[in-house]
Design a protein around this motif. Structure first.
Motif, short mmCIF file in Angstrom:
data_model
loop_
_atom_site.label_atom_id
_atom_site.label_comp_id
_atom_site.label_asym_id
_atom_site.label_seq_id
_atom_site.Cartn_x
_atom_site.Cartn_y
_atom_site.Cartn_z
N ALA A 30 0.81 -1.15 -0.11
CA ALA A 30 0.13 0.06 -0.04
C ALA A 30 0.83 1.24 0.05
CB ALA A 30 -0.95 0.02 1.34
N GLY A 31 1.94 1.13 0.58
CA GLY A 31 2.75 2.35 0.72
C GLY A 31 3.46 2.64 -0.48
N VAL A 32 3.49 1.54 -1.23
CA VAL A 32 4.43 1.53 -2.60
C VAL A 32 3.39 2.40 -3.59
CG1 VAL A 32 4.98 0.45 -4.69
CG2 VAL A 32 5.96 -0.46 -2.68
N SER A 33 2.30 2.00 -3.52
CA SER A 33 1.20 2.65 -4.52
C SER A 33 0.74 4.03 -3.92
CB SER A 33 -0.09 1.65 -4.47
OG SER A 33 -0.63 1.44 -3.30
N TRP A 34 0.77 4.26 -2.57
CA TRP A 34 0.53 5.71 -2.13
C TRP A 34 1.75 6.68 -2.46
CZ3 TRP A 34 -3.27 7.22 1.67
CH2 TRP A 34 -3.05 8.70 2.23
N ILE A 35 2.85 6.04 -2.34
CA ILE A 35 4.01 7.10 -2.90
C ILE A 35 4.27 7.14 -4.16
CG2 ILE A 35 6.55 7.41 -2.17
CD1 ILE A 35 6.21 6.31 0.52
N LEU A 36 4.32 6.09 -4.97
CA LEU A 36 4.77 6.00 -6.24
C LEU A 36 3.82 6.28 -7.31
CD1 LEU A 36 7.63 3.18 -5.97
CD2 LEU A 36 7.79 5.51 -5.64
N LEU A 37 2.69 6.00 -7.14
CA LEU A 37 1.55 5.98 -8.08
C LEU A 37 1.32 7.53 -8.46
CD1 LEU A 37 -1.00 3.24 -7.80
CD2 LEU A 37 0.75 3.52 -9.55
N PRO A 38 1.40 7.94 -9.83
CA PRO A 38 0.76 9.38 -9.95
C PRO A 38 -0.69 9.49 -10.02
CG PRO A 38 1.30 8.15 -11.98
CD PRO A 38 1.85 7.00 -11.10
N ALA A 39 -1.19 10.65 -9.92
CA ALA A 39 -2.72 10.76 -9.74
C ALA A 39 -3.54 10.01 -10.68
CB ALA A 39 -2.96 12.18 -9.63
#
Length: 268
Positions: A69-78
């Motif tokens: 979840a941290g990976v998608s929260w931090i790395l995913l663009p809007a």
């Protein structure tokens, strides 16, 4: 007793089965055959499921989910949040049934679910947080409070979901999942029933679906606890600890996402 929770049953249960004995007799928690007409004899049995194992493996899966979840929260663009959230929801939905219906629990499958669900939760959580700042932390705290309340009711008040009630809950969970999937397909087709609406403008149907989701998630959690305790009592093999941890993870995720929606109803 075999649990009615569809995640913890499928083609398997927590009843220990000893294939090395003639006729494949079931055994009790002390390794005695329970077939009629057999004189119980002690035997060496190792690798039994324990509460500590379930707690440890649940914690491992939770950490895996939080990391993803941290990976998608931090790395995913809007621009990728909604695609990942929706695709992750569908893949996780399918993964639950694949893992739960296997005769022998698949540890890689369980970790695959935790990673996929974590990526999905990170995306959904970031979407909710951007719309309603502070909501995610409230939902996380609310999820663990609700889980401990249910555990307290199970441990100290003797709350159980068994028999006919368990069957009703199981059918309701399946119907709820099917309805949510149909609603998602209709949204893709441009039709919004309001089943999964969020925010202060959510209609009565969304309130009903969210309230029903919390009740079913709490009942599912009671069945999780009961199934795990029965597994330990009947001497299920230690590999079944992963099934118990998997069931708890699925229920906790469901409870969290439902609380996210409910909390959004009170926010503009």
């Amino acid at each position: 007793m075999q649990s009615s929770n569809p995640v913890l049953t499928g083609r398997n249960s927590f009843t220990y089965f000893n294939p090395n004995q003639q006729g494949g007799y079931a055994t009790d928690a002390y390794g005695y055959q329970t077939a009629n007409g057999y004189t119980p004899q002690p035997q060496q049995v190792t690798g039994r499921m324990t509460i500590d194992d379930v707690i440890t493996k649940t914690a491992i899966l939770m950490l895996t989910l939080v990391a993803a979840a941290g990976v998608s929260w931090i790395l995913l663009p809007a621009t990728m949040l909604y695609p990942v959230a929706i695709a992750g929801s569908l893949v996780a939905f399918v993964t639950v049934f694949i893992v739960s219906m296997r005769h022998k629990v698949s540890v890689p499958g369980v970790f695959a679910y935790a990673i996929i669900e974590g990526l999905m939760l990170g995306a959904w959580s970031k979407i909710f947080e951007s719309l309603y700042p502070g909501l995610v932390l409230q939902a996380v705290i609310g999820t663990f409070i609700a889980a401990f309340v249910v555990l307290g009711a199970y441990q100290f008040l003797g709350a159980r979901v068994r028999g006919r009630i368990a069957k009703i809950v199981t059918v309701s969970i399946i119907a709820y999942a099917v309805m949510s999937l149909i609603n998602l397909m209709l949204i893709f087709a441009g039709v919004n029933l309001g089943w999964a609406a969020i925010g202060a403008s959510a209609g009565p149907l969304s309130w009903i679906s969210a309230g029903l989701g919390v009740v079913l998630a709490a009942a599912s959690l009671l069945m999780d606890f009961d199934a795990i305790e029965q597994g330990v009592r009947t001497g299920a093999p230690d590999s079944e600890s992963w099934r118990g941890a998997f069931g708890l993870l699925v229920t906790m995720v469901w409870l969290y996402t439902t609380l996210l929606r409910i909390l959004s109803f009170f926010r503009n």
